[in-house]
Write a protein that holds these residues in place. Structure first.
Motif, mmCIF file in Angstrom:
data_model
loop_
_atom_site.group_PDB
_atom_site.id
_atom_site.type_symbol
_atom_site.label_atom_id
_atom_site.label_comp_id
_atom_site.label_asym_id
_atom_site.label_seq_id
_atom_site.Cartn_x
_atom_site.Cartn_y
_atom_site.Cartn_z
ATOM 1 N N ARG A 15 0.836 -1.202 0.000
ATOM 2 C CA ARG A 15 0.000 0.000 0.000
ATOM 3 C C ARG A 15 0.869 1.251 0.000
ATOM 4 O O ARG A 15 0.574 2.224 -0.704
ATOM 5 C CB ARG A 15 -0.942 -0.006 1.209
ATOM 6 C CG ARG A 15 -1.902 1.149 1.227
ATOM 7 C CD ARG A 15 -2.916 1.038 0.084
ATOM 8 N NE ARG A 15 -3.857 2.157 0.151
ATOM 9 C CZ ARG A 15 -4.166 2.929 -0.880
ATOM 10 N NH1 ARG A 15 -3.640 2.725 -2.067
ATOM 11 N NH2 ARG A 15 -5.017 3.911 -0.725
ATOM 12 N N ALA A 16 1.950 1.229 0.767
ATOM 13 C CA ALA A 16 2.885 2.356 0.766
ATOM 14 C C ALA A 16 3.473 2.539 -0.631
ATOM 15 O O ALA A 16 3.607 3.668 -1.117
ATOM 16 C CB ALA A 16 3.986 2.139 1.791
ATOM 17 N N ALA A 17 3.802 1.440 -1.295
ATOM 18 C CA ALA A 17 4.343 1.514 -2.657
ATOM 19 C C ALA A 17 3.323 2.125 -3.610
ATOM 20 O O ALA A 17 3.683 2.928 -4.482
ATOM 21 C CB ALA A 17 4.767 0.133 -3.134
ATOM 22 N N GLU A 18 2.044 1.774 -3.452
ATOM 23 C CA GLU A 18 0.997 2.360 -4.292
ATOM 24 C C GLU A 18 0.929 3.873 -4.097
ATOM 25 O O GLU A 18 0.794 4.620 -5.061
ATOM 26 C CB GLU A 18 -0.356 1.727 -3.964
ATOM 27 C CG GLU A 18 -0.482 0.292 -4.414
ATOM 28 C CD GLU A 18 -1.742 -0.372 -3.894
ATOM 29 O OE1 GLU A 18 -1.919 -1.561 -4.193
ATOM 30 O OE2 GLU A 18 -2.546 0.263 -3.189
ATOM 31 N N HIS A 19 1.024 4.305 -2.834
ATOM 32 C CA HIS A 19 1.026 5.752 -2.576
ATOM 33 C C HIS A 19 2.222 6.410 -3.256
ATOM 34 O O HIS A 19 2.099 7.475 -3.857
ATOM 35 C CB HIS A 19 1.087 6.035 -1.071
ATOM 36 C CG HIS A 19 -0.214 5.841 -0.364
ATOM 37 N ND1 HIS A 19 -1.328 6.605 -0.610
ATOM 38 C CD2 HIS A 19 -0.576 4.973 0.607
ATOM 39 C CE1 HIS A 19 -2.315 6.224 0.170
ATOM 40 N NE2 HIS A 19 -1.887 5.230 0.917
ATOM 41 N N ASN A 20 3.375 5.784 -3.176
ATOM 42 C CA ASN A 20 4.592 6.364 -3.753
ATOM 43 C C ASN A 20 4.584 6.386 -5.271
ATOM 44 O O ASN A 20 5.268 7.213 -5.874
ATOM 45 C CB ASN A 20 5.829 5.650 -3.214
ATOM 46 C CG ASN A 20 6.125 6.062 -1.793
ATOM 47 O OD1 ASN A 20 5.905 7.210 -1.425
ATOM 48 N ND2 ASN A 20 6.603 5.139 -0.990
ATOM 49 N N GLN A 21 3.821 5.504 -5.892
ATOM 50 C CA GLN A 21 3.707 5.522 -7.349
ATOM 51 C C GLN A 21 2.938 6.751 -7.830
ATOM 52 O O GLN A 21 3.097 7.187 -8.967
ATOM 53 C CB GLN A 21 3.026 4.246 -7.852
ATOM 54 C CG GLN A 21 3.896 3.017 -7.695
ATOM 55 C CD GLN A 21 3.126 1.735 -7.986
ATOM 56 O OE1 GLN A 21 1.936 1.747 -8.283
ATOM 57 N NE2 GLN A 21 3.827 0.613 -7.861
ATOM 58 N N ALA A 23 -0.340 7.338 -8.448
ATOM 59 C CA ALA A 23 -1.288 7.123 -9.535
ATOM 60 C C ALA A 23 -2.454 8.115 -9.514
ATOM 61 O O ALA A 23 -3.013 8.427 -10.564
ATOM 62 C CB ALA A 23 -1.832 5.698 -9.470
ATOM 63 N N ASP A 24 -2.793 8.628 -8.323
ATOM 64 C CA ASP A 24 -3.941 9.526 -8.207
ATOM 65 C C ASP A 24 -3.493 10.904 -7.728
ATOM 66 O O ASP A 24 -3.234 11.103 -6.547
ATOM 67 C CB ASP A 24 -4.967 8.944 -7.231
ATOM 68 C CG ASP A 24 -6.221 9.787 -7.107
ATOM 69 O OD1 ASP A 24 -6.342 10.820 -7.814
ATOM 70 O OD2 ASP A 24 -7.092 9.408 -6.303
ATOM 71 N N PRO A 25 -3.417 11.882 -8.635
ATOM 72 C CA PRO A 25 -2.973 13.225 -8.249
ATOM 73 C C PRO A 25 -3.875 13.903 -7.218
ATOM 74 O O PRO A 25 -3.472 14.857 -6.575
ATOM 75 C CB PRO A 25 -2.988 14.009 -9.559
ATOM 76 C CG PRO A 25 -2.986 12.990 -10.629
ATOM 77 C CD PRO A 25 -3.647 11.766 -10.062
ATOM 78 N N LYS A 26 -5.098 13.397 -7.022
ATOM 79 C CA LYS A 26 -6.019 13.972 -6.051
ATOM 80 C C LYS A 26 -5.888 13.318 -4.671
ATOM 81 O O LYS A 26 -6.527 13.761 -3.722
ATOM 82 C CB LYS A 26 -7.454 13.843 -6.543
ATOM 83 C CG LYS A 26 -7.717 14.659 -7.801
ATOM 84 C CD LYS A 26 -9.136 14.489 -8.276
ATOM 85 C CE LYS A 26 -9.339 15.252 -9.579
ATOM 86 N NZ LYS A 26 -10.669 15.034 -10.137
ATOM 87 N N ALA A 27 -5.074 12.287 -4.571
ATOM 88 C CA ALA A 27 -4.916 11.575 -3.302
ATOM 89 C C ALA A 27 -4.180 12.446 -2.281
ATOM 90 O O ALA A 27 -3.309 13.243 -2.634
ATOM 91 C CB ALA A 27 -4.148 10.278 -3.514
ATOM 92 N N PHE A 28 -4.523 12.279 -1.014
ATOM 93 C CA PHE A 28 -3.911 13.051 0.077
ATOM 94 C C PHE A 28 -2.393 12.913 0.071
ATOM 95 O O PHE A 28 -1.667 13.873 0.325
ATOM 96 C CB PHE A 28 -4.481 12.561 1.414
ATOM 97 C CG PHE A 28 -3.873 13.234 2.603
ATOM 98 C CD1 PHE A 28 -4.318 14.479 3.007
ATOM 99 C CD2 PHE A 28 -2.848 12.627 3.315
ATOM 100 C CE1 PHE A 28 -3.757 15.108 4.112
ATOM 101 C CE2 PHE A 28 -2.286 13.251 4.410
ATOM 102 C CZ PHE A 28 -2.740 14.497 4.806
ATOM 103 N N THR A 29 -1.898 11.732 -0.222
ATOM 104 C CA THR A 29 -0.459 11.479 -0.142
ATOM 105 C C THR A 29 0.304 11.915 -1.393
ATOM 106 O O THR A 29 1.536 11.920 -1.388
ATOM 107 C CB THR A 29 -0.189 9.983 0.081
ATOM 108 O OG1 THR A 29 -0.828 9.229 -0.956
ATOM 109 C CG2 THR A 29 -0.699 9.533 1.438
#
Length: 91
Positions: A15-21, A23-29
């Motif tokens: 999940r951390a890797a997904e955040h670091n990728q 993919a979603d410019p609107k995501a909090f992270t």
């Protein structure tokens, strides 16, 4: 800043890797990358994980850092109000 989130699956680092990728410019992270996994806990029931996530999200940074350190004994002291309300009793 600490990001609190839940994950379904065997490995929360995915999940951390997904955040670091990013993919979603609107995501909090998205603008807070890279994220680093500093603590995780396993729950048998997703409802328990979600309840714990909601509780943690409301906690102060100091309380979250105590959890990360595994310093469970510090939590009661960190839960006490820094700005106690004045007494309304007369006496």
């Amino acid at each position: 800043m600490y990001y609190v989130g839940s994950h379904r699956g065997d490995d929360p680092s995915t999940r951390a890797a997904e955040h670091n990728q990013g993919a979603d410019p609107k995501a909090f992270t998205y603008k807070r990358r890279p994220v680093v996994l500093v603590w995780s806990e396993y729950f048998d029931q997703i409802v328990d994980a979600i309840a714990w996530e909601r509780r943690l999200k409301g906690w102060s940074r100091a309380k979250k850092e105590a959890v990360i350190r595994g310093d469970w004994d510090a939590l009661p002291d960190l839960s006490r109000s820094r700005n106690p309300r004045p007494s309304t009793s007369s006496g």
